[in-house]
Design an enzyme around this catalytic site. Structure first.
Site, PDB file in Angstrom:
ATOM      1  N   GLU A  84       3.494  -9.260 -11.044  1.00 44.61           N
ATOM      2  CA  GLU A  84       3.398 -10.544 -10.358  1.00 44.61           C
ATOM      3  C   GLU A  84       2.567 -11.516 -11.189  1.00 44.61           C
ATOM      4  O   GLU A  84       1.467 -11.198 -11.611  1.00 44.61           O
ATOM      5  CB  GLU A  84       2.747 -10.357  -8.977  1.00 44.61           C
ATOM      6  CG  GLU A  84       3.510  -9.426  -8.037  1.00 44.61           C
ATOM      7  CD  GLU A  84       4.843  -9.998  -7.555  1.00 44.61           C
ATOM      8  OE1 GLU A  84       5.081 -11.214  -7.748  1.00 44.61           O
ATOM      9  OE2 GLU A  84       5.637  -9.231  -6.989  1.00 44.61           O
ATOM     10  N   CYS A 148      -0.468  -7.887  -0.128  1.00 42.11           N
ATOM     11  CA  CYS A 148      -0.413  -7.833  -1.595  1.00 42.11           C
ATOM     12  C   CYS A 148      -0.757  -9.200  -2.179  1.00 42.11           C
ATOM     13  O   CYS A 148      -1.648  -9.343  -3.011  1.00 42.11           O
ATOM     14  CB  CYS A 148       0.985  -7.421  -2.058  1.00 42.11           C
ATOM     15  SG  CYS A 148       1.376  -5.707  -1.656  1.00 42.11           S
ATOM     16  N   HIS A 167       3.785  -4.490  -8.351  1.00 40.80           N
ATOM     17  CA  HIS A 167       4.519  -3.920  -7.224  1.00 40.80           C
ATOM     18  C   HIS A 167       5.301  -2.703  -7.711  1.00 40.80           C
ATOM     19  O   HIS A 167       5.949  -2.760  -8.751  1.00 40.80           O
ATOM     20  CB  HIS A 167       5.504  -4.942  -6.639  1.00 40.80           C
ATOM     21  CG  HIS A 167       4.953  -5.659  -5.450  1.00 40.80           C
ATOM     22  ND1 HIS A 167       4.839  -7.042  -5.385  1.00 40.80           N
ATOM     23  CD2 HIS A 167       4.487  -5.196  -4.264  1.00 40.80           C
ATOM     24  CE1 HIS A 167       4.323  -7.377  -4.201  1.00 40.80           C
ATOM     25  NE2 HIS A 167       4.095  -6.274  -3.512  1.00 40.80           N
TER      26      HIS A 167
END
Length: 214
Positions: A84, A148, A167
């Site tokens: 991410e 998250c 992730h």
């Protein structure tokens, strides 16, 4: 002797349909592998609760004083190890394990909408995929507006961007815990190398600048 690098890696506790959270399983696997002699690795499991994250992260950054914090979370939609690039401040409507969500639906009042990691996730992704470890890595710019994303944003804010979020898919879809541990290992090694390069460039520029002042 060179100073050891401090790296903190976190996974999450079970929630919802994830009776076993592959993120914490992967982090434990990584702890078994270690990150080499010159890295002091600290791991911890984070509750899937907004308020716990608010309490835990500042003390984690303060007490450990890490060069890098890598948060790992599970995504039922993921089929690759997904890096991410940024964390988001607003849009937190989903209830956590305590059936709570922030009244403001945001992470930090008056904080920027989006904070990016200092790490170039595309570069990390490319390097790991080229190394051919048999685990596919991809990059995403949306960490999902749940714990998250909330954790990532808070950590990027506290650590001035020296944070990463990864992730992982649920176990066996398609990767085993060992695969995920190896994947994390490869990804974090590349992240540390990139940070090292950036640091060297900064030092070089700083020295050039200093030399000119005489």
């Amino acid at each position: 002797m060179a100073h050891k690098k401090k790296v903190v890696v976190t996974g999450f506790e079970p929630f919802g349909e994830h009776a076993v959270n592959s993120s914490w399983v992967a982090v434990q696997e990584l702890e078994r592998l270690g990150l080499g002699e010159d890295v002091d690795l600290h791991v911890c499991e984070i509750p899937v609760e907004y308020q716990a994250v608010q309490n835990l992260l500042p003390s984690l950054w303060r007490e450990q004083q890490p060069q890098l914090v890598v948060h790992v979370g599970v995504s039922g939609l993921a089929t690759t190890v997904t890096l991410e690039q940024c964390g988001h401040n607003k849009g937190y409507k989903r209830l956590d394990n305590c059936s709570f969500c922030p009244a403001s639906q945001c992470c930090m009042e008056n904080g920027p909408d989006c904070i990016k990691s200092v790490l170039d996730m595309d570069a990390v992704c490319k390097r790991v995929n080229e190394s051919d470890i048999g685990i596919a890595v991809s990059v995403s710019k949306d960490a999902g507006r749940y714990l998250c994303d909330y954790t990532y944003y808070s950590s990027l804010y506290l650590g001035q961007g020296h944070s990463a979020f990864v992730h992982v898919p649920p176990l066996g879809k398609p990767y085993s815990s060992q695969d995920l541990g190896r994947g994390l290992h490869a990804v974090i090694q590349e992240m540390l190398q990139l940070l090292e390069q950036d640091h060297t460039v900064e030092e070089h520029l700083h020295n050039e600048h200093c030399n000119h002042s005489h």
